[in-house]
Design an enzyme around this catalytic site. Structure first.
Site, PDB file in Angstrom:
ATOM      1  N   GLY A  48       6.145  -7.455  -8.281  1.00 11.00           N
ATOM      2  CA  GLY A  48       5.848  -8.726  -7.151  1.00 11.00           C
ATOM      3  C   GLY A  48       4.428  -8.872  -6.979  1.00 11.00           C
ATOM      4  CB  ALA A  49       1.770  -8.636  -9.387  1.00 13.37           C
ATOM      5  N   GLY A  52       1.000 -12.451  -2.068  1.00 11.91           N
ATOM      6  CA  GLY A  52       0.792 -11.352  -1.055  1.00 11.91           C
ATOM      7  C   GLY A  52       0.222 -10.055  -1.411  1.00 11.91           C
ATOM      8  CB  ILE A  53       1.135  -6.726  -0.424  1.00 13.98           C
ATOM      9  CG1 ILE A  53       0.847  -6.819   1.283  1.00 13.98           C
ATOM     10  CG2 ILE A  53       0.574  -5.292  -0.518  1.00 13.98           C
ATOM     11  CD1 ILE A  53       1.889  -6.234   2.258  1.00 13.98           C
ATOM     12  N   GLY A  54       1.302  -7.429  -3.302  1.00 13.04           N
ATOM     13  CA  GLY A  54       1.273  -7.144  -4.598  1.00 13.04           C
ATOM     14  C   GLY A  54      -0.072  -8.168  -5.514  1.00 13.04           C
ATOM     15  CE1 TYR A 202      12.762  -6.412   3.880  1.00 12.93           C
ATOM     16  CE2 TYR A 202      12.516  -5.696   6.015  1.00 12.93           C
ATOM     17  CZ  TYR A 202      12.116  -6.066   5.044  1.00 12.93           C
ATOM     18  OH  TYR A 202      10.828  -5.784   4.633  1.00 12.93           O
TER      19      TYR A 202
END
Length: 333
Positions: A48-49, A52-54, A202
């Protein structure tokens, strides 16, 4: 030319208020991880790069000298982000590789290619995730959130575990969040086919992340593979795009209210850097960290019997053993 003083006063006040708000936001986000701790010579995989955070974690690893593999679903977006990271960090060892965590075949193909290219992996960051999606299933028929957030990362880690052990000292970082505290593992209906609730689904997937980290930590004791679960906090990313209030007109009222207490993505990514690079964390065995401080996860997350049950189910549902065997077979012409 005369200008009324009131508008200037208002403008000055607004500017000062905005500045104070930004300062508060930065202070609320916490301190960055030690910039002197480098990652030179390390090979890192981040799922998930592309956003966002990734994305920010990948940027940080690259800036610190690591060889970074961005495991992502959208290659067009990944290549654009990769170019941006390479130009900004001056680190050319950043690569895009297709990996759809909602597809076991895609995960296995990623691992197969990675093992052909690289003998070692020092850090695996299981970061990718989806939140409160509409009812749906992955390629293998798993509920979308549990399938992507947990089963996908479970299979990816299992297929890379031999390489992680060979690369020791190495680390697995599992990104979860405080939603795990409200989570429950629905043993009788893990896929939530009878009654689907996006929030409950979730929360279940995030609890599964912590249980997975703790059981993986137990199973890798003595192998010098550290396992750390991290909570990045409330971050300003597009993870919330499926939430009802973020898709409606209310977003324009809700978002400004939450903005001051939402961490910037790069600030939130510091917990990943801390878990991956802090030399004092190499003996971690499924420990849970919030804002770079060791914390106690929920009572259910500490249930070892539940963690072992989920592990066995995950092995069976993902057909992990079959995929491991397939990795060793020659490809058909």
């Amino acid at each position: 030319m005369w200008v009324p003083s009131l508008p200037i006063t208002i403008i000055t006040g607004v500017a000062a208020g905005a500045g104070a708000l930004c300062l508060f936001k930065d202070m609320y986000g916490g301190v960055p991880f030690d910039k002197k701790v480098l990652a030179e010579g390390k090979t890192v995989i981040v799922t998930g790069a592309t956003s966002g955070i990734g994305k920010e974690a990948s940027w940080e690893f690259a800036k610190r000298g690591a060889k970074v593999f961005m495991a992502c679903r959208n290659m067009t977006k990944c290549e654009a982000v990769r170019r941006e990271i390479v130009l900004e960090t001056q680190n050319k060892y950043v690569y895009c590789r297709p990996c759809d965590l909602a597809s076991a075949e895609s995960i296995r193909s990623f691992v197969e290619r990675f093992k052909e290219e690289e003998p070692y992996v020092d850090i695996l960051v299981n970061n990718a995730g989806v939140m409160e999606t509409p009812k749906g299933v992955t390629r293998e028929g798993f509920e979308t959130q549990l399938g992507t957030n947990h089963f996908g990362h479970f299979l990816l880690t299992e297929l890379l575990l031999d390489t992680l052990k060979k690369s020791a000292p190495s680390r697995v970082v599992v990104v979860t969040c405080s939603a795990h505290q409200k989570g429950k593992i629905h043993k009788e209906d893990l896929n939530m086919t009878e009654k689907y609730d996006p929030i409950e689904a979730y929360n279940q997937s995030k609890l599964a992340n912590v249980l997975f980290a703790r059981e993986l930590g137990r199973r890798t004791l003595g192998s010098d593979v550290a396992v750390i679960a991290v909570d990045p906090g409330f971050a300003d990313t597009d993870l919330t795009r499926h939430m009802g209030m973020m898709k409606s007109f209310t977003r324009f009222f809700v978002y400004p209210l939450f903005w001051p207490v939402m961490k910037r993505a790069r600030t939130a990514a510091q917990v990943i850097l801390h878990a991956a690079l802090d030399p004092h964390l190499q003996d971690s065995a499924g420990d849970y960290y919030v804002d770079m401080k060791k914390s106690a996860p929920s009572e259910l997350a500490q249930d070892y019997e539940l963690a072992m049950w989920l592990w066995k189910v995950s092995e069976k549902w993902t057909r992990a053993d079959a995929h491991k065997s397939a990795l060793g077979r020659p490809q058909a012409a």
